[in-house]
Design a protein around this motif. Structure first.
Motif, mmCIF file in Angstrom:
data_model
loop_
_atom_site.group_PDB
_atom_site.id
_atom_site.type_symbol
_atom_site.label_atom_id
_atom_site.label_comp_id
_atom_site.label_asym_id
_atom_site.label_seq_id
_atom_site.Cartn_x
_atom_site.Cartn_y
_atom_site.Cartn_z
ATOM 1 N N MET A 34 0.827 -1.199 0.000
ATOM 2 C CA MET A 34 0.000 0.000 0.000
ATOM 3 C C MET A 34 0.866 1.255 0.000
ATOM 4 O O MET A 34 1.906 1.300 0.664
ATOM 5 N N ALA A 35 0.413 2.277 -0.730
ATOM 6 C CA ALA A 35 1.126 3.550 -0.772
ATOM 7 C C ALA A 35 0.103 4.675 -0.881
ATOM 8 O O ALA A 35 -1.043 4.458 -1.283
ATOM 9 N N ALA A 36 0.528 5.880 -0.505
ATOM 10 C CA ALA A 36 -0.383 7.023 -0.569
ATOM 11 C C ALA A 36 0.391 8.319 -0.714
ATOM 12 O O ALA A 36 1.519 8.445 -0.223
ATOM 13 N N VAL A 37 -0.248 9.263 -1.408
ATOM 14 C CA VAL A 37 0.221 10.643 -1.446
ATOM 15 C C VAL A 37 -0.907 11.493 -0.875
ATOM 16 O O VAL A 37 -2.050 11.412 -1.338
ATOM 17 N N VAL A 38 -0.587 12.291 0.132
ATOM 18 C CA VAL A 38 -1.586 13.095 0.828
ATOM 19 C C VAL A 38 -1.317 14.567 0.538
ATOM 20 O O VAL A 38 -0.269 15.094 0.915
ATOM 21 N N ARG A 39 -2.232 15.232 -0.145
ATOM 22 C CA ARG A 39 -2.104 16.650 -0.463
ATOM 23 C C ARG A 39 -2.712 17.487 0.671
ATOM 24 O O ARG A 39 -3.816 17.234 1.120
ATOM 25 N N VAL A 40 -1.976 18.483 1.121
ATOM 26 C CA VAL A 40 -2.459 19.383 2.166
ATOM 27 C C VAL A 40 -3.295 20.482 1.518
ATOM 28 O O VAL A 40 -2.836 21.167 0.601
ATOM 29 N N VAL A 41 -4.538 20.641 1.983
ATOM 30 C CA VAL A 41 -5.426 21.680 1.468
ATOM 31 C C VAL A 41 -5.839 22.565 2.636
ATOM 32 O O VAL A 41 -6.445 22.094 3.595
ATOM 33 N N VAL A 42 -5.501 23.834 2.564
ATOM 34 C CA VAL A 42 -5.831 24.739 3.663
ATOM 35 C C VAL A 42 -7.340 24.900 3.760
ATOM 36 O O VAL A 42 -8.058 24.792 2.763
ATOM 37 N N PHE A 43 -7.845 25.188 4.969
ATOM 38 C CA PHE A 43 -9.278 25.345 5.159
ATOM 39 C C PHE A 43 -9.816 26.554 4.400
ATOM 40 O O PHE A 43 -10.857 26.505 3.760
ATOM 41 N N GLU A 44 -9.097 27.661 4.500
ATOM 42 C CA GLU A 44 -9.561 28.888 3.881
ATOM 43 C C GLU A 44 -9.221 28.912 2.398
ATOM 44 O O GLU A 44 -8.121 28.535 1.996
ATOM 45 N N ILE A 45 -10.168 29.350 1.582
ATOM 46 C CA ILE A 45 -9.899 29.507 0.155
ATOM 47 C C ILE A 45 -8.920 30.656 -0.026
ATOM 48 O O ILE A 45 -9.130 31.753 0.503
ATOM 49 N N PRO A 46 -7.822 30.437 -0.738
ATOM 50 C CA PRO A 46 -6.798 31.484 -0.872
ATOM 51 C C PRO A 46 -7.346 32.746 -1.535
ATOM 52 O O PRO A 46 -8.301 32.702 -2.316
ATOM 53 N N ASN A 47 -6.716 33.875 -1.226
ATOM 54 C CA ASN A 47 -7.052 35.134 -1.886
ATOM 55 C C ASN A 47 -6.473 35.121 -3.289
ATOM 56 O O ASN A 47 -5.276 34.896 -3.485
ATOM 57 N N TRP A 48 -7.314 35.332 -4.287
ATOM 58 C CA TRP A 48 -6.857 35.227 -5.677
ATOM 59 C C TRP A 48 -5.760 36.228 -6.006
ATOM 60 O O TRP A 48 -4.900 35.972 -6.841
ATOM 61 N N ILE A 63 -12.816 31.186 -8.252
ATOM 62 C CA ILE A 63 -13.913 31.659 -9.100
ATOM 63 C C ILE A 63 -15.266 31.341 -8.457
ATOM 64 O O ILE A 63 -16.167 32.191 -8.405
ATOM 65 N N ILE A 64 -15.418 30.116 -7.949
ATOM 66 C CA ILE A 64 -16.662 29.750 -7.273
ATOM 67 C C ILE A 64 -16.876 30.626 -6.045
ATOM 68 O O ILE A 64 -18.002 31.057 -5.746
ATOM 69 N N ASN A 65 -15.804 30.922 -5.337
ATOM 70 C CA ASN A 65 -15.911 31.783 -4.157
ATOM 71 C C ASN A 65 -16.371 33.184 -4.549
ATOM 72 O O ASN A 65 -17.176 33.806 -3.843
ATOM 73 N N ARG A 66 -15.864 33.696 -5.683
ATOM 74 C CA ARG A 66 -16.295 35.016 -6.165
ATOM 75 C C ARG A 66 -17.791 35.002 -6.477
ATOM 76 O O ARG A 66 -18.515 35.935 -6.111
ATOM 77 N N ILE A 67 -18.268 33.952 -7.140
ATOM 78 C CA ILE A 67 -19.700 33.844 -7.418
ATOM 79 C C ILE A 67 -20.490 33.806 -6.111
ATOM 80 O O ILE A 67 -21.511 34.480 -5.956
ATOM 81 N N ASN A 68 -20.003 33.022 -5.172
ATOM 82 C CA ASN A 68 -20.657 32.869 -3.872
ATOM 83 C C ASN A 68 -20.765 34.204 -3.137
ATOM 84 O O ASN A 68 -21.742 34.466 -2.430
ATOM 85 N N GLN A 69 -19.780 35.050 -3.300
ATOM 86 C CA GLN A 69 -19.747 36.340 -2.607
ATOM 87 C C GLN A 69 -20.571 37.417 -3.286
ATOM 88 O O GLN A 69 -20.979 38.387 -2.641
ATOM 89 N N THR A 70 -20.813 37.260 -4.580
ATOM 90 C CA THR A 70 -21.397 38.370 -5.337
ATOM 91 C C THR A 70 -22.755 38.086 -5.969
ATOM 92 O O THR A 70 -23.436 39.028 -6.382
ATOM 93 N N GLU A 105 -12.364 19.076 -2.370
ATOM 94 C CA GLU A 105 -11.124 19.654 -1.850
ATOM 95 C C GLU A 105 -11.427 20.872 -0.987
ATOM 96 O O GLU A 105 -11.352 20.810 0.236
ATOM 97 N N PHE A 106 -11.782 21.983 -1.600
ATOM 98 C CA PHE A 106 -12.072 23.202 -0.854
ATOM 99 C C PHE A 106 -13.527 23.208 -0.405
ATOM 100 O O PHE A 106 -14.425 22.856 -1.172
ATOM 101 N N LEU A 107 -13.753 23.616 0.838
ATOM 102 C CA LEU A 107 -15.107 23.684 1.368
ATOM 103 C C LEU A 107 -15.634 25.112 1.224
ATOM 104 O O LEU A 107 -14.975 26.071 1.615
ATOM 105 N N HIS A 108 -16.827 25.239 0.661
ATOM 106 C CA HIS A 108 -17.450 26.548 0.459
ATOM 107 C C HIS A 108 -18.606 26.717 1.435
ATOM 108 O O HIS A 108 -19.514 25.877 1.479
#
Length: 255
Positions: free
Chosen positions: A95-109, A146-153, A166-169
């Protein structure tokens, strides 16, 4: 050998992008494109199996699919630490795995130097948007911004079909329904067909949907619903010429 959570916390603390769990070598992390060992000893197949089994336990995901197919993708969160995207696979019978770290906050574009012209895609009211590029080039992060921008506007119902999420909205001006394939729906095709009954305004399709382009065109050519397709080509790269050829094929199919 340390516990899984210790390795995950170390990766987050060091600002690593990925954590590698592969039998025969040490647990390693990638920081700014360089690999560093973070365990003292090489892992045995039994140790890698223990760590990967714990990944499944923490994600509350059945391991049978992975054992049967040899590959799997999923994600999970450690409260207060980070979110992680996992790819498990078999190599040399272990068994093998690669684990990608994804920050909780959506980055500022702006911090990512995404051009304003790209962010203006959030204003698109009709049509299909392809987000293409090589692995690790920032496709998922770009679409999240982009999805975050739609969500905000805009006041929209945004439906995302992802494998894994991956990212939680969080709902802001929009309602964001994030569906993870194999957990929230049986497969992409089933989820895609159900979208039309869920009053969508914007639909996001994850990278594994590439083989469903024709279905996308057939289902949504008359609805006017904006669709963002994140294209992860199996060949590792989609250059400008291939993007153009893909777009031409899709336009011909829609006629």
């Amino acid at each position: 050998m340390a516990e899984l959570v210790e390795y995950l916390k170390r990766a987050v603390k060091d600002g690593a992008s990925d954590l590698f769990i592969v039998a025969g070598g040490k647990v390693s992390e990638k920081v700014e494109k360089n690999l560093y060992s973070i365990s003292e000893e090489n892992m045995t197949p039994q140790e890698s199996e223990r760590l990967i089994t714990e990944l499944y336990v923490r994600a509350n995901r059945p391991i049978e699919r992975y054992l049967r197919s040899g590959d799997d993708d999923f994600s999970f969160s450690l409260p207060g630490i980070a979110r992680f995207r996992v790819n498990t696979y078999h190599q040399r019978g272990s068994m093998a795995a690669v684990v990608r770290v994804v920050v909780f906050e959506i980055p500022n574009w702006k911090d990512l130097h995404i051009p304003e012209q790209i962010m203006e895609i959030a204003d698109v009211a009709h049509g299909m948007v392809l987000v293409t590029g090589t692995a690790g080039s920032g496709k998922s992060t770009t679409q999240a911004c982009i999805i975050n921008r739609i969500n905000q506007t805009r006041g929209c119902h945004i439906i995302t079909l992802e494998d894994p999420i991956e990212f939680l909205h969080r709902n802001q001006k929009s309602i964001v329904s994030q569906r993870e394939i194999a957990i929230d729906s049986e497969n992409y095709l089933t989820a895609l067909r159900a979208c039309l009954r869920q009053a969508p305004d914007v639909i996001l399709l994850g990278p594994q949907v590439r083989h469903l382009y024709q279905e996308v065109v057939d289902k949504f050519e008359s609805t006017g619903i904006p669709i963002a397709v994140i294209d992860q080509t199996a060949y590792g790269m989609m250059d400008g010429e291939k993007v153009l050829k893909t777009a031409i094929k899709m336009m011909k199919a829609a006629k």
